[in-house]
Every structure is written in structure tokens, then in C-alpha cells.
Scaffold this motif. Structure first.
Motif, PDB file in Angstrom:
ATOM      1  N   VAL A 119       0.715  -0.643  -0.176  1.00 31.93           N
ATOM      2  CA  VAL A 119       0.189  -0.649  -0.178  1.00 31.93           C
ATOM      3  C   VAL A 119       0.847   1.340  -0.059  1.00 31.93           C
ATOM      4  N   ALA A 120       0.256   2.327  -1.336  1.00 32.06           N
ATOM      5  CA  ALA A 120       1.586   3.513  -0.889  1.00 32.06           C
ATOM      6  C   ALA A 120       0.599   4.318  -1.445  1.00 32.06           C
ATOM      7  N   ARG A 121       0.719   6.211  -0.372  1.00 35.07           N
ATOM      8  CA  ARG A 121       0.735   7.238  -0.507  1.00 35.07           C
ATOM      9  C   ARG A 121       1.153   8.133  -1.083  1.00 35.07           C
ATOM     10  N   ASN A 122       1.400   9.465  -1.370  1.00 31.99           N
ATOM     11  CA  ASN A 122       2.446   9.900  -2.149  1.00 31.99           C
ATOM     12  C   ASN A 122       1.637  11.487  -1.858  1.00 31.99           C
ATOM     13  N   LEU A 123       1.762  11.783  -1.009  1.00 30.27           N
ATOM     14  CA  LEU A 123       1.141  13.580  -1.223  1.00 30.27           C
ATOM     15  C   LEU A 123       1.804  14.532  -1.228  1.00 30.27           C
ATOM     16  N   THR A 124       1.546  15.138  -2.509  1.00 26.89           N
ATOM     17  CA  THR A 124       2.801  16.391  -2.936  1.00 26.89           C
ATOM     18  C   THR A 124       1.556  17.426  -2.378  1.00 26.89           C
ATOM     19  N   PHE A 125       2.277  18.588  -1.978  1.00 27.83           N
ATOM     20  CA  PHE A 125       1.787  19.536  -1.036  1.00 27.83           C
ATOM     21  C   PHE A 125       2.182  20.876  -1.959  1.00 27.83           C
ATOM     22  N   ALA A 126       0.902  21.729  -1.572  1.00 23.44           N
ATOM     23  CA  ALA A 126       0.702  22.509  -2.509  1.00 23.44           C
ATOM     24  C   ALA A 126       1.679  24.375  -1.478  1.00 23.44           C
ATOM     25  N   PRO A 127       2.556  24.659  -2.893  1.00 24.93           N
ATOM     26  CA  PRO A 127       3.382  26.046  -1.905  1.00 24.93           C
ATOM     27  C   PRO A 127       2.620  26.426  -1.062  1.00 24.93           C
ATOM     28  N   ASP A 128       2.040  27.309  -0.711  1.00 28.76           N
ATOM     29  CA  ASP A 128       1.259  27.844   0.218  1.00 28.76           C
ATOM     30  C   ASP A 128       0.651  26.508   1.429  1.00 28.76           C
ATOM     31  N   GLN A 129       0.621  25.358   1.128  1.00 26.57           N
ATOM     32  CA  GLN A 129      -0.517  24.465   1.972  1.00 26.57           C
ATOM     33  C   GLN A 129       1.026  23.015   2.553  1.00 26.57           C
ATOM     34  N   GLN A 130       2.030  23.751   3.051  1.00 24.30           N
ATOM     35  CA  GLN A 130       3.391  22.857   3.107  1.00 24.30           C
ATOM     36  C   GLN A 130       3.319  22.881   4.353  1.00 24.30           C
ATOM     37  N   PRO A 131       2.627  21.977   5.245  1.00 28.00           N
ATOM     38  CA  PRO A 131       2.792  21.103   6.649  1.00 28.00           C
ATOM     39  C   PRO A 131       4.510  21.122   6.922  1.00 28.00           C
ATOM     40  N   SER A 132       5.168  21.830   8.148  1.00 28.07           N
ATOM     41  CA  SER A 132       6.048  21.727   9.295  1.00 28.07           C
ATOM     42  C   SER A 132       6.088  20.590   9.163  1.00 28.07           C
ATOM     43  N   LYS A 133       7.684  19.791   9.287  1.00 25.51           N
ATOM     44  CA  LYS A 133       8.082  18.620   9.411  1.00 25.51           C
ATOM     45  C   LYS A 133       7.797  18.695  11.144  1.00 25.51           C
ATOM     46  N   ALA A 134       7.597  19.350  11.840  1.00 26.78           N
ATOM     47  CA  ALA A 134       7.657  18.871  13.221  1.00 26.78           C
ATOM     48  C   ALA A 134       6.283  18.309  13.293  1.00 26.78           C
ATOM     49  N   ASP A 135       5.095  19.027  12.879  1.00 27.62           N
ATOM     50  CA  ASP A 135       3.613  18.505  13.032  1.00 27.62           C
ATOM     51  C   ASP A 135       3.501  17.356  12.066  1.00 27.62           C
ATOM     52  N   MET A 136       4.673  17.562  10.612  1.00 24.72           N
ATOM     53  CA  MET A 136       4.347  15.836  10.817  1.00 24.72           C
ATOM     54  C   MET A 136       4.832  14.714  11.509  1.00 24.72           C
ATOM     55  N   ILE A 137       5.553  15.318  12.111  1.00 24.06           N
ATOM     56  CA  ILE A 137       6.141  14.103  12.737  1.00 24.06           C
ATOM     57  C   ILE A 137       5.349  13.384  13.807  1.00 24.06           C
ATOM     58  N   LYS A 138       4.477  14.790  14.458  1.00 21.22           N
ATOM     59  CA  LYS A 138       4.448  14.178  15.725  1.00 21.22           C
ATOM     60  C   LYS A 138       3.131  13.359  15.090  1.00 21.22           C
ATOM     61  N   GLU A 139       1.806  13.476  14.132  1.00 21.70           N
ATOM     62  CA  GLU A 139       1.060  13.160  13.414  1.00 21.70           C
ATOM     63  C   GLU A 139       1.513  12.149  12.946  1.00 21.70           C
ATOM     64  N   ILE A 140       2.585  11.385  12.628  1.00 19.26           N
ATOM     65  CA  ILE A 140       3.162  10.495  11.659  1.00 19.26           C
ATOM     66  C   ILE A 140       2.960   9.401  13.491  1.00 19.26           C
ATOM     67  N   MET A 141       3.910   9.626  14.492  1.00 20.25           N
ATOM     68  CA  MET A 141       4.488   8.605  15.447  1.00 20.25           C
ATOM     69  C   MET A 141       2.730   8.498  15.987  1.00 20.25           C
ATOM     70  N   GLY A 142       2.304   9.593  16.399  1.00 20.18           N
ATOM     71  CA  GLY A 142       0.419   9.633  17.050  1.00 20.18           C
ATOM     72  C   GLY A 142       0.092   8.479  16.685  1.00 20.18           C
ATOM     73  N   LYS A 143       0.001   8.329  15.481  1.00 16.56           N
ATOM     74  CA  LYS A 143      -0.679   7.063  14.610  1.00 16.56           C
ATOM     75  C   LYS A 143       0.004   5.877  14.381  1.00 16.56           C
ATOM     76  N   TYR A 144       1.252   5.913  14.183  1.00 15.53           N
ATOM     77  CA  TYR A 144       2.112   5.004  13.911  1.00 15.53           C
ATOM     78  C   TYR A 144       2.822   4.033  15.564  1.00 15.53           C
ATOM     79  N   GLY A 145       3.641   5.090  16.415  1.00  7.74           N
ATOM     80  CA  GLY A 145       4.088   4.583  17.539  1.00  7.74           C
ATOM     81  C   GLY A 145       5.412   4.951  17.199  1.00  7.74           C
ATOM     82  N   VAL A 146       6.603   4.778  17.766  1.00  3.52           N
ATOM     83  CA  VAL A 146       7.997   5.315  17.156  1.00  3.52           C
ATOM     84  C   VAL A 146       8.664   4.178  16.747  1.00  3.52           C
ATOM     85  N   PRO A 147       9.734   4.590  16.103  1.00  2.00           N
ATOM     86  CA  PRO A 147      10.239   4.402  14.524  1.00  2.00           C
ATOM     87  C   PRO A 147      11.385   3.144  15.425  1.00  2.00           C
TER      88      PRO A 147
END
Length: 285
Positions: A119-147
């Protein structure tokens, strides 16, 4: 015509059969072994390696409902005399004000329950909608746990024997953010492989992203992988270094891929199941 309407029309006229539509006609399905169980069953937008083509397509339809600019590729294969959905690929183009998205899922045959092994998902963010790395990592670890390991713009979750592997480093959100832009620690890579000479799961999932997704094409590397499953999340830097331009999620069930291949091989060797054979008897003459 909207994509979801097209899929519905194809279903109605039988050009896109349901995953189990011809299943009973040829093979009795057997669920393959999987790397994931219980709470440790990662998913991408609700699609896990427990999903079959029918349930995954329902999720895709719901996600893209009402969008007229979505491209859809539904790949069908034959297994014995049974037709089945082998892959689903949906894409939504990126624009200056619109995030782009690609979803791809590959499935085993009807004999092995038509389960998703990639299963794969590829998200390309519009220039004015790019999230911060900090927010993305928070969401990822909140969903999947500690890498298991972080670096080279990736968070890797490597599964073995029913759990996420740990190689000594318990990442917090802050330490994962610090590590993601650095090269992968080679000492950690050695720990991941231990005393075995089997293949790196980091390398296996990277190659899986670029090569043909058919089960047979991925089988040799899957058999050599030193893990049961991998979840990879890549965060490509955006217009600013602390922003994310592209987020790529990849889920590979190595154990299920190998198990499904064995089930399929045995099913083809045995031929159609007895339940698929006619049950009539000779009439009284």
C-alpha cells in the motif's frame, strides 16, 4: 463522467468484478500469514494488509467522491479461470492551490484471499499548504508509534515477530525531528540485521517503491528480507527547509507476500477446489 460513477457503471456491467465474484468458481480462499496483528496493524487511510480489493476500493471511492479530475487505474489479472482485481491506482493532480495525491495498492490472488500486500500514498503539497516537519512527525508518531530508525528524510517502522523492532534508540518527537535530515546511522543498520546475512528491510522497501508491484516480481527480495513487514514514511523538504513538500507512505507486508505466493503456487498445482466441482449424480434410467 466522475470516476466513482464510472466505477459503479463498470461494476454494473461486470467489467470490474468484485474481489470474490469468481472466487467460489475456482478456488477456496486461504488467508495468508501476515506481519501484523492486534493493535499493531498499521494502515494508510484505513487500508491495511488485511484489506481486500473490494474493501480498499470502497475506501478509495469515498475519499475521491465528487472529484472529476481523478485518474483511476484498476488492473485485473487471471488466476486459473478466476478474474480478480490485482491493483488499484488513483491519482489527483497537484496544482498551485491544490494538494496532489496518489494511492496505490497491490493484491494477492483469490486463492490467497485477495489481500493487500503493498500500500502506498504519495502526497504533494501545494506551496502555500506545506506543513512543518515537526507537525508531520507528531502526526506520524501519534498514529504509528515510535519508529525503529530515523534518517535520510525517512521514518522506518520495521516489524519482526509481531512487534516494532527497537535498536536501542527510543525516539521522541524532538529527537526524530533532529535525526530525520541526517544520514542513517550505519551502526544501527548493523544492529537491525544482527548476526544474519539476510537483506536489509530498508533496501527492500526502497526497491519495492520503484519496481513492478506484481507479487512474483517482489518475491525473491521478500524471501531474503530480514523482517516480516515495513512501514516507511519519507518527508521531502519543501520550499523552506522546515516544511514538507512531499510525504510518501509505503506499507509492505513481507510475510504476507511470501505466504500468499506459497498459497497461490499450491492452489495452481492442486487445481480447482472440490467445492467448485459439479455435485450432480447420474439419474435413474
Amino acid at each position: 463522467m466522475p470516476r466513482h460513477a464510472l466505477v459503479s457503471m463498470l461494476l454494473a456491467i461486470g467489467l470490474v468484478p468484485l474481489a470474490g465474484a469468481s472466487l467460489a468458481d475456482d478456488f477456496k480462499p486461504k488467508a495468508p500469514e501476515t506481519a501484523f496483528s492486534g493493535k499493531l496493524r498499521p494502515d494508510i487511510l484505513g487500508i491495511s494488509t488485511e484489506s481486500n480489493a473490494e474493501s480498499a476500493r470502497a475506501i478509495f471511492d469515498s475519499l475521491f467522491k465528487g472529484r472529476t479530475d481523478t485518474k483511476t487505474d484498476i488492473q485485473q489479472h487471471k488466476f486459473g479461470g478466476a478474474g480478480y482485481v490485482a491493483a488499484l491506482n488513483f491519482s489527483l493532480p497537484a496544482g498551485s492551490k491544490q494538494n496532489g495525491e496518489m494511492l496505490s495498492t497491490s493484491f494477492s490472488s483469490p486463492a490467497s484471499a485477495n489481500r493487500a500486500y503493498f500500500v502506498a500514498r504519495n502526497l504533494t503539497f501545494a506551496p502555500d499548504q506545506q506543513p512543518s516537519k515537526a507537525d508531520m512527525i507528531k502526526e506520524i508518531m501519534g498514529k504509528y508509534g515510535v519508529p525503529t530508525i530515523v534518517g535520510d528524510q525517512h521514518l522506518y517502522y520495521i516489524y519482526r515477530k509481531g512487534s516494532i523492532m527497537s535498536v536501542g534508540g527510543k525516539y521522541k518527537e524532538a529527537t526524530a525531528l533532529e535525526a530525520i535530515g541526517k544520514p542513517l546511522d550505519p551502526r544501527v543498520a548493523v544492529k537491525l540485521n544482527g548476526d544474519t546475512v539476510r537483506g536489509s528491510c530498508v533496501a527492500v522497501v526502497k526497491r519495492a517503491q520503484t519496481k513492478a508491484k506484481q507479487l512474483g516480481a517482489m518475491l525473491t527480495e521478500a524471501k531474503g528480507a530480514n523482517c516480516d513487514g515495513v512501514l516507511s514514511v519519507q518527508l521531502v523538504p519543501g520550499t523552506l527547509a522546515d516544511r514538507v513538500g512531499i510525504a510518501q507512505f509505503t506499507l509492505l507486508d513481507v510475510k504476507q507476500l511470501v505466504s500468499a505466493a506459497a498459497i497461490d503456487s499450491a492452489a495452481l498445482a492442486a487445481g480447482p477446489s472440490e467445492s467448485a466441482m459439479p455435485k450432480g449424480s447420474a439419474p435413474k434410467l
